[in-house]
Write a protein that holds these residues in place. Structure first.
Motif, PDB file in Angstrom:
ATOM      1  N   CYS A   1       0.835  -1.205   0.000  1.00 21.77           N
ATOM      2  CA  CYS A   1       0.000   0.000   0.000  1.00 21.77           C
ATOM      3  C   CYS A   1       0.873   1.261   0.000  1.00 21.77           C
ATOM      4  N   VAL A   2       1.740   1.345  -0.996  1.00 21.89           N
ATOM      5  CA  VAL A   2       2.669   2.473  -1.082  1.00 21.89           C
ATOM      6  C   VAL A   2       2.709   2.991  -2.509  1.00 21.89           C
ATOM      7  N   LYS A   3       2.870   4.282  -2.634  1.00 23.15           N
ATOM      8  CA  LYS A   3       3.056   4.905  -3.941  1.00 23.15           C
ATOM      9  C   LYS A   3       4.343   5.706  -3.868  1.00 23.15           C
ATOM     10  N   LEU A   4       5.285   5.378  -4.729  1.00 23.36           N
ATOM     11  CA  LEU A   4       6.576   6.066  -4.781  1.00 23.36           C
ATOM     12  C   LEU A   4       6.488   7.225  -5.766  1.00 23.36           C
ATOM     13  N   LEU A   5       6.878   8.412  -5.312  1.00 26.56           N
ATOM     14  CA  LEU A   5       6.774   9.626  -6.118  1.00 26.56           C
ATOM     15  C   LEU A   5       8.129  10.325  -6.203  1.00 26.56           C
ATOM     16  N   LYS A   6       8.347  11.053  -7.304  1.00 25.48           N
ATOM     17  CA  LYS A   6       9.584  11.828  -7.436  1.00 25.48           C
ATOM     18  C   LYS A   6       9.603  12.894  -6.344  1.00 25.48           C
ATOM     19  N   TYR A   7      10.653  12.922  -5.571  1.00 17.58           N
ATOM     20  CA  TYR A   7      10.704  13.834  -4.418  1.00 17.58           C
ATOM     21  C   TYR A   7      10.649  15.301  -4.813  1.00 17.58           C
ATOM     22  N   ASN A   8      11.074  15.638  -6.007  1.00 16.73           N
ATOM     23  CA  ASN A   8      11.149  17.039  -6.414  1.00 16.73           C
ATOM     24  C   ASN A   8      10.086  17.424  -7.448  1.00 16.73           C
ATOM     25  N   ASP A   9       9.006  16.666  -7.538  1.00 17.88           N
ATOM     26  CA  ASP A   9       7.949  16.944  -8.518  1.00 17.88           C
ATOM     27  C   ASP A   9       6.636  17.237  -7.793  1.00 17.88           C
ATOM     28  N   GLU A  10       6.390  18.511  -7.534  1.00 17.83           N
ATOM     29  CA  GLU A  10       5.194  18.885  -6.776  1.00 17.83           C
ATOM     30  C   GLU A  10       3.895  18.511  -7.481  1.00 17.83           C
ATOM     31  N   ASN A  11       3.896  18.462  -8.803  1.00 18.35           N
ATOM     32  CA  ASN A  11       2.688  18.057  -9.526  1.00 18.35           C
ATOM     33  C   ASN A  11       2.378  16.580  -9.297  1.00 18.35           C
ATOM     34  N   GLU A  12       3.409  15.755  -9.294  1.00 23.78           N
ATOM     35  CA  GLU A  12       3.216  14.333  -9.030  1.00 23.78           C
ATOM     36  C   GLU A  12       2.715  14.107  -7.604  1.00 23.78           C
ATOM     37  N   TRP A  13       3.230  14.890  -6.644  1.00 21.47           N
ATOM     38  CA  TRP A  13       2.769  14.782  -5.260  1.00 21.47           C
ATOM     39  C   TRP A  13       1.312  15.218  -5.148  1.00 21.47           C
ATOM     40  N   ALA A  14       0.973  16.316  -5.792  1.00 20.83           N
ATOM     41  CA  ALA A  14      -0.417  16.789  -5.746  1.00 20.83           C
ATOM     42  C   ALA A  14      -1.351  15.743  -6.337  1.00 20.83           C
ATOM     43  N   LYS A  15      -0.977  15.169  -7.465  1.00 25.47           N
ATOM     44  CA  LYS A  15      -1.799  14.133  -8.093  1.00 25.47           C
ATOM     45  C   LYS A  15      -1.898  12.902  -7.198  1.00 25.47           C
ATOM     46  N   GLY A  16      -0.797  12.505  -6.579  1.00 26.92           N
ATOM     47  CA  GLY A  16      -0.811  11.348  -5.689  1.00 26.92           C
ATOM     48  C   GLY A  16      -1.754  11.539  -4.513  1.00 26.92           C
ATOM     49  N   ILE A  17      -1.734  12.735  -3.927  1.00 29.29           N
ATOM     50  CA  ILE A  17      -2.611  13.028  -2.793  1.00 29.29           C
ATOM     51  C   ILE A  17      -4.070  13.057  -3.239  1.00 29.29           C
ATOM     52  N   ILE A  18      -4.342  13.733  -4.351  1.00 30.51           N
ATOM     53  CA  ILE A  18      -5.721  13.794  -4.864  1.00 30.51           C
ATOM     54  C   ILE A  18      -6.215  12.403  -5.208  1.00 30.51           C
ATOM     55  N   ASP A  19      -5.402  11.618  -5.900  1.00 29.37           N
ATOM     56  CA  ASP A  19      -5.798  10.247  -6.261  1.00 29.37           C
ATOM     57  C   ASP A  19      -6.095   9.413  -5.023  1.00 29.37           C
ATOM     58  N   HIS A  20      -5.293   9.594  -3.969  1.00 28.61           N
ATOM     59  CA  HIS A  20      -5.527   8.847  -2.738  1.00 28.61           C
ATOM     60  C   HIS A  20      -6.915   9.151  -2.186  1.00 28.61           C
ATOM     61  N   PHE A  21      -7.270  10.421  -2.119  1.00 34.12           N
ATOM     62  CA  PHE A  21      -8.570  10.783  -1.569  1.00 34.12           C
ATOM     63  C   PHE A  21      -9.719  10.374  -2.482  1.00 34.12           C
ATOM     64  N   ILE A  22      -9.527  10.449  -3.786  1.00 39.76           N
ATOM     65  CA  ILE A  22     -10.568   9.999  -4.710  1.00 39.76           C
ATOM     66  C   ILE A  22     -10.784   8.500  -4.546  1.00 39.76           C
ATOM     67  N   ASP A  23      -9.706   7.725  -4.457  1.00 33.28           N
ATOM     68  CA  ASP A  23      -9.828   6.277  -4.246  1.00 33.28           C
ATOM     69  C   ASP A  23     -10.500   5.981  -2.916  1.00 33.28           C
ATOM     70  N   SER A  24     -10.188   6.753  -1.883  1.00 36.31           N
ATOM     71  CA  SER A  24     -10.792   6.545  -0.568  1.00 36.31           C
ATOM     72  C   SER A  24     -12.286   6.825  -0.601  1.00 36.31           C
ATOM     73  N   ILE A  25     -12.672   7.858  -1.333  1.00 37.58           N
ATOM     74  CA  ILE A  25     -14.098   8.188  -1.448  1.00 37.58           C
ATOM     75  C   ILE A  25     -14.833   7.061  -2.152  1.00 37.58           C
ATOM     76  N   ASP A  26     -14.240   6.525  -3.218  1.00 37.02           N
ATOM     77  CA  ASP A  26     -14.869   5.409  -3.927  1.00 37.02           C
ATOM     78  C   ASP A  26     -15.075   4.222  -2.997  1.00 37.02           C
ATOM     79  N   ILE A  27     -14.098   3.928  -2.192  1.00 38.89           N
ATOM     80  CA  ILE A  27     -14.196   2.799  -1.270  1.00 38.89           C
ATOM     81  C   ILE A  27     -15.294   3.042  -0.235  1.00 38.89           C
ATOM     82  N   ILE A  28     -15.348   4.254   0.281  1.00 37.65           N
ATOM     83  CA  ILE A  28     -16.378   4.586   1.265  1.00 37.65           C
ATOM     84  C   ILE A  28     -17.763   4.475   0.640  1.00 37.65           C
ATOM     85  N   LEU A  29     -17.928   4.962  -0.563  1.00 37.29           N
ATOM     86  CA  LEU A  29     -19.249   4.918  -1.209  1.00 37.29           C
ATOM     87  C   LEU A  29     -19.704   3.491  -1.471  1.00 37.29           C
ATOM     88  N   ILE A  30     -18.777   2.618  -1.763  1.00 35.26           N
ATOM     89  CA  ILE A  30     -19.122   1.214  -1.996  1.00 35.26           C
ATOM     90  C   ILE A  30     -19.704   0.600  -0.731  1.00 35.26           C
TER      91      ILE A  30
END
Length: 75
Positions: free
Chosen positions: A44-73
């Motif tokens: 349960c880990v996602k490895l991201l480029k340490y110096n890429d703020e866009n990749e971090w933002a996407k990773g965080i947003i994706d995490h919450f979107i996936d969490s919402i989907d799980i909760i709705l199910i």
């Protein structure tokens, strides 16, 4: 919806990663050697480029979107 995010690329031991994995918490972390060594085969880990703020933002947003989907199910 909890997760641990570790963007450091100079961590010396990785204790936050070990603690999060122990409790089964999803991890977003920098894709650097210490992270890969500490988390090993943890699934349960996602490895991201340490110096890429866009990749971090996407990773965080994706995490919450996936969490919402799980909760709705389960509603």
């Amino acid at each position: 919806m909890w997760f641990v995010g570790v963007s450091s690329y100079i961590e010396t031991f990785g204790l936050p990663l070990i603690e999060a994995a122990y409790f089964g918490i999803p991890i977003l972390t920098a894709d650097v050697s210490y992270s890969r060594e500490v988390i090993g085969e943890y699934e349960c880990v996602k490895l991201l480029k340490y110096n890429d703020e866009n990749e971090w933002a996407k990773g965080i947003i994706d995490h919450f979107i996936d969490s919402i989907d799980i909760i709705l199910i389960y509603l």
